[in-house]
Write a protein that holds these residues in place. Structure first.
Motif, PDB file in Angstrom:
ATOM      1  N   UNK A  58       0.828  -1.209   0.000  1.00 39.85           N
ATOM      2  CA  UNK A  58       0.000   0.000   0.000  1.00 39.85           C
ATOM      3  C   UNK A  58       0.862   1.259   0.000  1.00 39.85           C
ATOM      4  N   UNK A  59       2.064   1.182   0.578  1.00 43.40           N
ATOM      5  CA  UNK A  59       2.939   2.358   0.631  1.00 43.40           C
ATOM      6  C   UNK A  59       3.339   2.801  -0.772  1.00 43.40           C
ATOM      7  N   UNK A  60       3.766   1.856  -1.573  1.00 40.34           N
ATOM      8  CA  UNK A  60       4.145   2.184  -2.948  1.00 40.34           C
ATOM      9  C   UNK A  60       2.914   2.529  -3.774  1.00 40.34           C
ATOM     10  N   UNK A  61       1.817   1.803  -3.554  1.00 43.59           N
ATOM     11  CA  UNK A  61       0.590   2.034  -4.324  1.00 43.59           C
ATOM     12  C   UNK A  61       0.095   3.463  -4.140  1.00 43.59           C
ATOM     13  N   UNK A  62      -0.004   3.902  -2.897  1.00 38.19           N
ATOM     14  CA  UNK A  62      -0.510   5.245  -2.633  1.00 38.19           C
ATOM     15  C   UNK A  62       0.581   6.314  -2.702  1.00 38.19           C
ATOM     16  N   UNK A  63       1.809   5.961  -2.401  1.00 37.39           N
ATOM     17  CA  UNK A  63       2.896   6.936  -2.384  1.00 37.39           C
ATOM     18  C   UNK A  63       3.099   7.625  -3.716  1.00 37.39           C
TER      19      UNK A  63
END
Length: 82
Positions: A58-63
Protein backbone atom coordinates in the motif's frame (compact mmCIF):
# COMPACT_ATOMS: atom_id res chain seq x y z
CA UNK A 1 3.77 36.63 -10.60
CA UNK A 2 6.26 34.09 -9.27
CA UNK A 3 5.32 30.71 -7.83
CA UNK A 4 6.38 31.72 -4.31
CA UNK A 5 4.09 34.75 -4.36
CA UNK A 6 1.20 32.69 -5.71
CA UNK A 7 1.59 30.01 -3.05
CA UNK A 8 1.36 32.66 -0.32
CA UNK A 9 -2.10 33.77 -1.45
CA UNK A 10 -4.87 32.52 0.86
CA UNK A 11 -6.87 30.99 -1.97
CA UNK A 12 -3.95 28.88 -3.26
CA UNK A 13 -4.41 25.95 -0.85
CA UNK A 14 -8.17 25.54 -1.36
CA UNK A 15 -7.69 25.68 -5.13
CA UNK A 16 -4.82 23.20 -4.89
CA UNK A 17 -6.99 20.78 -2.90
CA UNK A 18 -9.85 21.16 -5.39
CA UNK A 19 -7.51 19.90 -8.09
CA UNK A 20 -5.29 17.40 -6.26
CA UNK A 21 -7.89 15.39 -4.32
CA UNK A 22 -10.21 14.53 -7.24
CA UNK A 23 -7.17 13.78 -9.40
CA UNK A 24 -5.84 11.45 -6.70
CA UNK A 25 -9.17 9.62 -6.50
CA UNK A 26 -9.38 9.23 -10.28
CA UNK A 27 -5.79 8.00 -10.58
CA UNK A 28 -6.37 5.51 -7.76
CA UNK A 29 -9.56 4.13 -9.31
CA UNK A 30 -7.95 3.94 -12.75
CA UNK A 31 -4.90 2.17 -11.33
CA UNK A 32 -7.02 -0.36 -9.45
CA UNK A 33 -9.05 -0.99 -12.58
CA UNK A 34 -5.93 -1.62 -14.65
CA UNK A 35 -4.17 -3.78 -12.04
CA UNK A 36 -7.10 -5.87 -10.83
CA UNK A 37 -10.08 -5.44 -13.15
CA UNK A 38 -10.98 -9.13 -13.33
CA UNK A 39 -10.78 -9.57 -9.56
CA UNK A 40 -12.88 -6.45 -8.93
CA UNK A 41 -15.47 -7.55 -11.48
CA UNK A 42 -15.57 -11.03 -9.91
CA UNK A 43 -15.98 -9.52 -6.44
CA UNK A 44 -12.82 -11.17 -5.12
CA UNK A 45 -11.57 -8.29 -3.01
CA UNK A 46 -9.17 -10.54 -1.09
CA UNK A 47 -7.15 -10.96 -4.30
CA UNK A 48 -7.34 -7.20 -4.95
CA UNK A 49 -6.01 -6.54 -1.45
CA UNK A 50 -3.27 -9.15 -1.84
CA UNK A 51 -2.15 -7.78 -5.20
CA UNK A 52 -2.19 -4.09 -4.25
CA UNK A 53 -2.22 -3.47 -0.50
CA UNK A 54 -1.01 -6.36 1.70
CA UNK A 55 2.56 -6.78 2.97
CA UNK A 56 3.40 -3.10 2.73
CA UNK A 57 2.44 -2.77 -0.95
CA UNK A 58 0.00 0.00 0.00
CA UNK A 59 2.94 2.36 0.63
CA UNK A 60 4.14 2.18 -2.95
CA UNK A 61 0.59 2.03 -4.32
CA UNK A 62 -0.51 5.24 -2.63
CA UNK A 63 2.90 6.94 -2.38
CA UNK A 64 3.40 7.42 -6.10
CA UNK A 65 -0.18 8.56 -6.55
CA UNK A 66 0.07 11.12 -3.74
CA UNK A 67 3.31 12.57 -5.11
CA UNK A 68 2.00 12.63 -8.70
CA UNK A 69 -1.29 14.22 -7.61
CA UNK A 70 0.52 16.87 -5.55
CA UNK A 71 2.79 17.79 -8.45
CA UNK A 72 -0.16 17.91 -10.84
CA UNK A 73 -2.20 19.98 -8.37
CA UNK A 74 0.64 22.46 -7.86
CA UNK A 75 1.17 22.79 -11.61
CA UNK A 76 -2.48 23.33 -12.48
CA UNK A 77 -3.12 25.68 -9.56
CA UNK A 78 -0.01 27.71 -10.34
CA UNK A 79 -1.01 27.92 -13.99
CA UNK A 80 -4.54 29.12 -13.21
CA UNK A 81 -3.76 31.59 -10.41
CA UNK A 82 -3.59 35.27 -11.32
Amino acid sequence: MSFLKKIQQPKFLPNFLKVAIPFFVLVTIFSLAINSWSDIFAGDFAKVAEANFNNGKWKAFFGYKIVFSAIYGLYITNKNMK
